[in-house]
Scaffold this motif. Structure first.
Motif, PDB file in Angstrom:
ATOM      1  N   GLU A   7      32.710 -85.314 -52.285  1.00  0.00           N
ATOM      2  CA  GLU A   7      32.920 -85.690 -53.673  1.00  0.00           C
ATOM      3  C   GLU A   7      34.400 -85.988 -53.890  1.00  0.00           C
ATOM      4  O   GLU A   7      35.282 -85.304 -53.368  1.00  0.00           O
ATOM      5  N   ALA A   8      34.679 -87.030 -54.675  1.00  0.00           N
ATOM      6  CA  ALA A   8      36.061 -87.413 -54.957  1.00  0.00           C
ATOM      7  C   ALA A   8      36.161 -87.872 -56.412  1.00  0.00           C
ATOM      8  O   ALA A   8      35.205 -88.434 -56.955  1.00  0.00           O
ATOM      9  N   PRO A   9      37.293 -87.675 -57.049  1.00  0.00           N
ATOM     10  CA  PRO A   9      37.420 -88.028 -58.463  1.00  0.00           C
ATOM     11  C   PRO A   9      37.720 -89.495 -58.730  1.00  0.00           C
ATOM     12  O   PRO A   9      37.698 -89.921 -59.885  1.00  0.00           O
ATOM     13  N   SER A  10      37.977 -90.272 -57.685  1.00  0.00           N
ATOM     14  CA  SER A  10      38.382 -91.662 -57.892  1.00  0.00           C
ATOM     15  C   SER A  10      38.240 -92.452 -56.599  1.00  0.00           C
ATOM     16  O   SER A  10      38.097 -91.872 -55.514  1.00  0.00           O
ATOM     17  N   HIS A  11      38.291 -93.795 -56.732  1.00  0.00           N
ATOM     18  CA  HIS A  11      38.355 -94.634 -55.531  1.00  0.00           C
ATOM     19  C   HIS A  11      39.567 -94.265 -54.672  1.00  0.00           C
ATOM     20  O   HIS A  11      39.480 -94.203 -53.448  1.00  0.00           O
ATOM     21  N   ALA A  12      40.709 -94.067 -55.327  1.00  0.00           N
ATOM     22  CA  ALA A  12      41.947 -93.838 -54.583  1.00  0.00           C
ATOM     23  C   ALA A  12      41.875 -92.557 -53.759  1.00  0.00           C
ATOM     24  O   ALA A  12      42.389 -92.502 -52.635  1.00  0.00           O
ATOM     25  N   ILE A 170      43.891 -98.741 -49.977  1.00  0.00           N
ATOM     26  CA  ILE A 170      44.459 -97.874 -51.011  1.00  0.00           C
ATOM     27  C   ILE A 170      44.878 -98.696 -52.226  1.00  0.00           C
ATOM     28  O   ILE A 170      44.603 -98.323 -53.374  1.00  0.00           O
ATOM     29  N   ALA A 171      45.521 -99.841 -52.003  1.00  0.00           N
ATOM     30  CA  ALA A 171      45.959-100.684 -53.120  1.00  0.00           C
ATOM     31  C   ALA A 171      44.765-101.204 -53.913  1.00  0.00           C
ATOM     32  O   ALA A 171      44.769-101.186 -55.157  1.00  0.00           O
ATOM     33  N   ALA A 172      43.725-101.681 -53.220  1.00  0.00           N
ATOM     34  CA  ALA A 172      42.540-102.203 -53.907  1.00  0.00           C
ATOM     35  C   ALA A 172      41.813-101.092 -54.654  1.00  0.00           C
ATOM     36  O   ALA A 172      41.287-101.303 -55.753  1.00  0.00           O
ATOM     37  N   ALA A 173      41.771 -99.886 -54.065  1.00  0.00           N
ATOM     38  CA  ALA A 173      41.130 -98.757 -54.733  1.00  0.00           C
ATOM     39  C   ALA A 173      41.867 -98.394 -56.018  1.00  0.00           C
ATOM     40  O   ALA A 173      41.242 -98.095 -57.047  1.00  0.00           O
ATOM     41  N   GLU A 174      43.179 -98.416 -55.978  1.00  0.00           N
ATOM     42  CA  GLU A 174      43.962 -98.116 -57.177  1.00  0.00           C
ATOM     43  C   GLU A 174      43.737 -99.168 -58.256  1.00  0.00           C
ATOM     44  O   GLU A 174      43.668 -98.844 -59.454  1.00  0.00           O
ATOM     45  N   LEU A 175      43.597-100.420 -57.868  1.00  0.00           N
ATOM     46  CA  LEU A 175      43.299-101.480 -58.834  1.00  0.00           C
ATOM     47  C   LEU A 175      41.942-101.241 -59.497  1.00  0.00           C
ATOM     48  O   LEU A 175      41.789-101.422 -60.711  1.00  0.00           O
ATOM     49  N   ALA A 176      40.943-100.842 -58.710  1.00  0.00           N
ATOM     50  CA  ALA A 176      39.619-100.563 -59.265  1.00  0.00           C
ATOM     51  C   ALA A 176      39.666 -99.392 -60.235  1.00  0.00           C
ATOM     52  O   ALA A 176      39.026 -99.420 -61.301  1.00  0.00           O
ATOM     53  N   ASP A 177      40.434 -98.355 -59.889  1.00  0.00           N
ATOM     54  CA  ASP A 177      40.562 -97.207 -60.786  1.00  0.00           C
ATOM     55  C   ASP A 177      41.211 -97.612 -62.104  1.00  0.00           C
ATOM     56  O   ASP A 177      40.756 -97.203 -63.183  1.00  0.00           O
ATOM     57  N   ALA A 179      41.196-100.532 -63.492  1.00  0.00           N
ATOM     58  CA  ALA A 179      40.291-101.402 -64.242  1.00  0.00           C
ATOM     59  C   ALA A 179      39.077-100.644 -64.778  1.00  0.00           C
ATOM     60  O   ALA A 179      38.395-101.135 -65.690  1.00  0.00           O
ATOM     61  N   GLY A 180      38.808 -99.473 -64.224  1.00  0.00           N
ATOM     62  CA  GLY A 180      37.641 -98.715 -64.641  1.00  0.00           C
ATOM     63  C   GLY A 180      36.328 -99.354 -64.219  1.00  0.00           C
ATOM     64  O   GLY A 180      35.300 -99.183 -64.880  1.00  0.00           O
ATOM     65  N   ILE A 181      36.338-100.086 -63.105  1.00  0.00           N
ATOM     66  CA  ILE A 181      35.152-100.781 -62.601  1.00  0.00           C
ATOM     67  C   ILE A 181      34.770-100.185 -61.251  1.00  0.00           C
ATOM     68  O   ILE A 181      35.547-100.272 -60.294  1.00  0.00           O
ATOM     69  N   PRO A 182      33.593 -99.572 -61.130  1.00  0.00           N
ATOM     70  CA  PRO A 182      33.185 -99.000 -59.832  1.00  0.00           C
ATOM     71  C   PRO A 182      33.004-100.093 -58.781  1.00  0.00           C
ATOM     72  O   PRO A 182      32.332-101.092 -59.016  1.00  0.00           O
ATOM     73  N   LEU A 183      33.595 -99.884 -57.614  1.00  0.00           N
ATOM     74  CA  LEU A 183      33.435-100.793 -56.484  1.00  0.00           C
ATOM     75  C   LEU A 183      32.968 -99.996 -55.273  1.00  0.00           C
ATOM     76  O   LEU A 183      33.051 -98.767 -55.241  1.00  0.00           O
ATOM     77  N   GLN A 184      32.488-100.716 -54.275  1.00  0.00           N
ATOM     78  CA  GLN A 184      32.026-100.122 -53.027  1.00  0.00           C
ATOM     79  C   GLN A 184      32.886-100.670 -51.899  1.00  0.00           C
ATOM     80  O   GLN A 184      32.893-101.872 -51.645  1.00  0.00           O
TER      81      GLN A 184
END
Length: 319
Positions: A7-12, A170-177, A179-184
């Motif tokens: 479990e993790a709190p964010s993409h990042a 890491i950079a793309a994950a931070e962008l998704a966080d 934006a508040g848009i879940p990505l895979q």
């Protein structure tokens, strides 16, 4: 290969674990799945404050009289791609068609044309192909996501960057966080595939501007690192199940898989809230089909045994 979910709190937070371990990693908004036998994975997760959770993986088995020929067909149709895993095994007894479980595969148009290998598709939508034993697939061509350079709209919007370093993930994950848009994020040695949930890129009138803006920002991060997209590995896979009693069969699969129903009233889709396993949808069956499917699911979880839904569609549950 051992798999584990943290479990993790964010993409990042998940991307940080992906950068710290060796092996295939699937980063989601709520956690990360690690495909590795490395004993250091658990230690790395603890150092990052991530906690272990339960995990189920849904795969597909096609039983065939001639597994070699059938496997060659499906390898061509599926390409390299992401999960679910397809296996072809020897048919243990004669089984008449037609299957009550249907396969949809969506890939970029160039890859669809190559996979057809000169064969003319058929079916009501003009996209159906069948292997040498009659197992069918709707192989659907997709196009580029409007407003982007690298992304494709394949029911899910997705992109693949070969040889992408951890700093890009890491950079793309931070962008998704932000934006508040879940990505895979599927992180592999050969590259990184990034995707949204099915239809998440769609707005009220065409492509959702917020999703397109995020896709453009990720393209910018890739360009800054000299990365070039490759559409060849991209694919979206979903499964349709025919049923006489759609609500009952749908409820069985929701309970078994821990899926959630799509809130759109016109759809029968159910989906994995973690974004790990494939979407299922349900179609009304007009007449009973008592024969066993040649296609069935295998669920890796906590139990072992073969069970079936109320209308006989089988799933092998195993540890």
């Amino acid at each position: 290969m051992t798999t584990a979910w943290y479990e993790a709190p964010s993409h990042a937070a998940g991307a940080a674990l992906a950068a710290a371990v060796t092996g295939d990693v699937d980063v989601r908004a709520s956690g990360v799945r690690v495909w590795a036998d490395d004993p250091e994975v658990a230690a790395a997760a603890r150092e990052l404050g991530l906690t272990a959770g339960t995990l189920q993986t849904l795969d597909v088995v096609i039983e065939a009289a001639d597994p070699v020929a059938v496997r060659a067909f499906w390898e061509r149709v599926l390409g390299e791609g992401r999960h679910p895993v397809f296996s072809v095994r020897q048919l243990d007894e004669p089984r008449p068609l037609r299957n009550r479980i249907h396969v949809d595969v969506v890939r970029p148009e160039e890859q669809v044309i190559a996979a057809r290998a000169g064969r003319e598709p058929s079916g009501p939508f003009g996209v159906m192909l069948a292997d040498s034993e009659g197992n069918e697939v709707d192989l659907v061509p997709g196009e580029r996501l409007p407003g982007t350079r690298d992304w494709y709209a394949l029911f899910s919007a997705m992109v693949c960057y070969p040889d992408a370093p951890a700093q890009f993930v890491i950079a793309a994950a931070e962008l998704a966080d932000r934006a508040g848009i879940p990505l895979q994020f599927d992180v592999r040695a050969a590259g990184v595939t990034i995707a949204g949930a099915k239809d998440a890129w769609e707005g009220d009138d065409g492509a959702d501007p917020a999703f397109v803006a995020l896709a453009q920002q990720i393209e910018g991060a890739a360009k800054g690192l000299g990365l070039r997209a490759d559409p060849a590995p991209l694919r979206f896979v979903q499964f349709g199940i025919d049923a006489l009693d759609v609500p009952a069969v749908r409820a069985f699969w929701i309970g078994l898989l821990g899926y959630e129903p799509d809130p759109r009233p016109q759809l029968t889709d159910i989906y994995d809230p973690r974004g790990l396993n494939p979407v299922l949808f349900f179609q009304q069956l007009k007449q009973p089909r008592p024969q066993r499917n040649r296609i069935h699911f295998e669920l890796t979880g906590e139990n072992v045994g073969l069970i079936s839904d109320p209308e006989g569609n089988e799933v092998l549950v195993r540890t």
